[in-house]
Design a protein around this motif. Structure first.
Motif, PDB file in Angstrom:
ATOM      1  N   UNK A 187       9.164   9.530   3.882  1.00 36.22           N
ATOM      2  CA  UNK A 187       8.570  10.259   2.758  1.00 36.22           C
ATOM      3  C   UNK A 187       7.116   9.847   2.563  1.00 36.22           C
ATOM      4  N   UNK A 188       6.837   8.536   2.672  1.00 38.96           N
ATOM      5  CA  UNK A 188       5.466   8.060   2.520  1.00 38.96           C
ATOM      6  C   UNK A 188       4.548   8.659   3.587  1.00 38.96           C
ATOM      7  N   UNK A 189       5.051   8.798   4.802  1.00 37.91           N
ATOM      8  CA  UNK A 189       4.250   9.391   5.874  1.00 37.91           C
ATOM      9  C   UNK A 189       3.898  10.834   5.563  1.00 37.91           C
ATOM     10  N   UNK A 203       0.842  -1.206   0.000  1.00 34.41           N
ATOM     11  CA  UNK A 203       0.000   0.000   0.000  1.00 34.41           C
ATOM     12  C   UNK A 203       0.876   1.254   0.000  1.00 34.41           C
ATOM     13  N   UNK A 204       1.822   1.274   0.922  1.00 31.68           N
ATOM     14  CA  UNK A 204       2.644   2.466   1.151  1.00 31.68           C
ATOM     15  C   UNK A 204       3.489   2.807  -0.077  1.00 31.68           C
ATOM     16  N   UNK A 205       4.144   1.809  -0.634  1.00 28.35           N
ATOM     17  CA  UNK A 205       5.000   2.064  -1.792  1.00 28.35           C
ATOM     18  C   UNK A 205       4.163   2.509  -2.983  1.00 28.35           C
ATOM     19  N   UNK A 258       7.543  19.822   0.095  1.00 28.72           N
ATOM     20  CA  UNK A 258       8.794  19.970   0.843  1.00 28.72           C
ATOM     21  C   UNK A 258       9.240  18.632   1.422  1.00 28.72           C
ATOM     22  N   UNK A 259      10.514  18.338   1.287  1.00 27.33           N
ATOM     23  CA  UNK A 259      11.062  17.091   1.804  1.00 27.33           C
ATOM     24  C   UNK A 259      11.059  15.948   0.825  1.00 27.33           C
ATOM     25  N   UNK A 260      10.409  16.118  -0.327  1.00 33.28           N
ATOM     26  CA  UNK A 260      10.399  15.065  -1.338  1.00 33.28           C
ATOM     27  C   UNK A 260      11.574  15.293  -2.290  1.00 33.28           C
ATOM     28  N   UNK A 261      12.577  14.413  -2.288  1.00 34.85           N
ATOM     29  CA  UNK A 261      13.757  14.627  -3.135  1.00 34.85           C
ATOM     30  C   UNK A 261      13.386  14.575  -4.621  1.00 34.85           C
TER      31      UNK A 261
END
Length: 322
Positions: free
Chosen positions: A274-276, A238-240, A254-257
């Motif tokens: 990142x998923x969170x 689910x997360x991926x 912000x924070x997503x490379x």
């Protein structure tokens, strides 16, 4: 899920599309993971709307895994099988990103029994599950109203056809990975001994259900190490997938490379961080519409360690012998 485009005009195409707005028929090649031109279509294209390319024998690799299907002339079984097979193709396409069931994967494939409760003159209870490579799926739950009713009755936050496939395929993946050196010992240290009596464990669970607490992702995961594994793997998938869908849609935050590729990420903690953030952002959007949260689960330290174990083995199964 990644983005696709029409091979004729380049227009955006969606995973289940049979045709493009330009009029060109669309066929998905699961090996190339792309919409292609001039591929032989699956024999089930007209029957249940399968848009995958055929393998040898006329069926696509997904439909060929379905060893049993319901009587399509009975009730709404044709529509239910269509929806269930769509969910199966989605899950298999995601798993192929880690080379499961691709040409590069020499391991055995699951066999699906796609069964319906509707048999014409009578109904039959269908119990979903996995045993010795066979996965039983109740296609009746492809009816959204029935699925929502059972979700409420069972007190489950997530109950979807995609979720069912992810959970049951996880059992099959366990059987393959358990044959690899170095899997069983670390697995038992995290999840417990899967050799414990399964029937007794399930009876105990239903007679005296436990809350997930800090150690489990869901209440059902507490029932037995096999179910803990299956629930953990389903949530990893689910997360991926939702993170990959966010990135593939061209969204950023912000924070997503830049260039982040969830299926290629090897650092599980980075992936979960990142998923969170993606989940929190989409939760805020859903709340603006008074909809349910995208991902209403808390990933504790013990759960993260289990996810990291599953992530490493699912991602690197070809090199680890799974």
């Amino acid at each position: 899920m990644q983005r696709f485009s029409c091979p004729a005009c380049g227009m955006r195409a969606y995973f289940h599309n049979l045709t493009c707005l330009c009029g060109r028929d669309l066929t998905y090649d699961p090996q190339a993971r792309a919409m292609v031109a001039d591929a032989a279509p699956c024999a089930n294209r007209a029957e249940i709307g399968c848009n995958w390319a055929a393998d040898a024998g006329g069926m696509c690799r997904s439909c060929a895994m379905s060893q049993v299907v319901p009587l399509l002339h009975v009730g709404d079984n044709r529509q239910l099988l269509d929806r269930a097979e769509r969910a199966k193709r989605w899950v298999l396409a995601n798993l192929s990103r880690w080379h499961w069931f691709t040409d590069a994967d020499p391991g055995r494939r699951p066999r699906f029994l796609m069964l319906s409760e509707h048999l014409g003159t009578r109904s039959e209870q269908i119990i979903m599950g996995h045993a010795e490579g066979e996965i039983t799926i109740n296609v009746t739950e492809a009816d959204e109203l029935i699925r929502l009713q059972r979700r409420q009755e069972l007190g489950e936050q997530y109950r979807s056809m995609v979720g069912h496939f992810r959970h049951e395929i996880a059992h099959f993946l366990f059987d393959r990975l358990a044959m690899a050196d170095g899997f069983s010992g670390p697995f038992r240290a995290l999840f417990g001994d899967e050799r414990a009596d399964y029937g007794t464990a399930l009876r105990t669970h239903y007679e005296n259900p436990r809350a997930p607490g800090q150690d489990f992702i869901t209440a059902y995961a507490t029932a037995h190490p096999h179910e803990d594994w299956a629930e953990t793997v389903a949530h990893l998938l689910h997360i991926v997938d939702f993170t990959d869908s966010f990135v593939s849609a061209g969204l950023t935050m912000p924070g997503l490379p830049e260039g982040f590729a969830p299926y290629e990420e090897t650092d599980t903690e980075r992936l979960l961080l990142i998923a969170s953030e993606v989940a929190i952002a989409v939760n805020d959007i859903n709340r603006a519409l008074d909809n349910s949260d995208l991902y209403p689960f808390v990933l504790t330290g013990p759960v993260r360690r289990k996810i990291a174990f599953a992530h490493g083995w699912l991602r690197d199964h070809l090199t680890r012998g799974g």
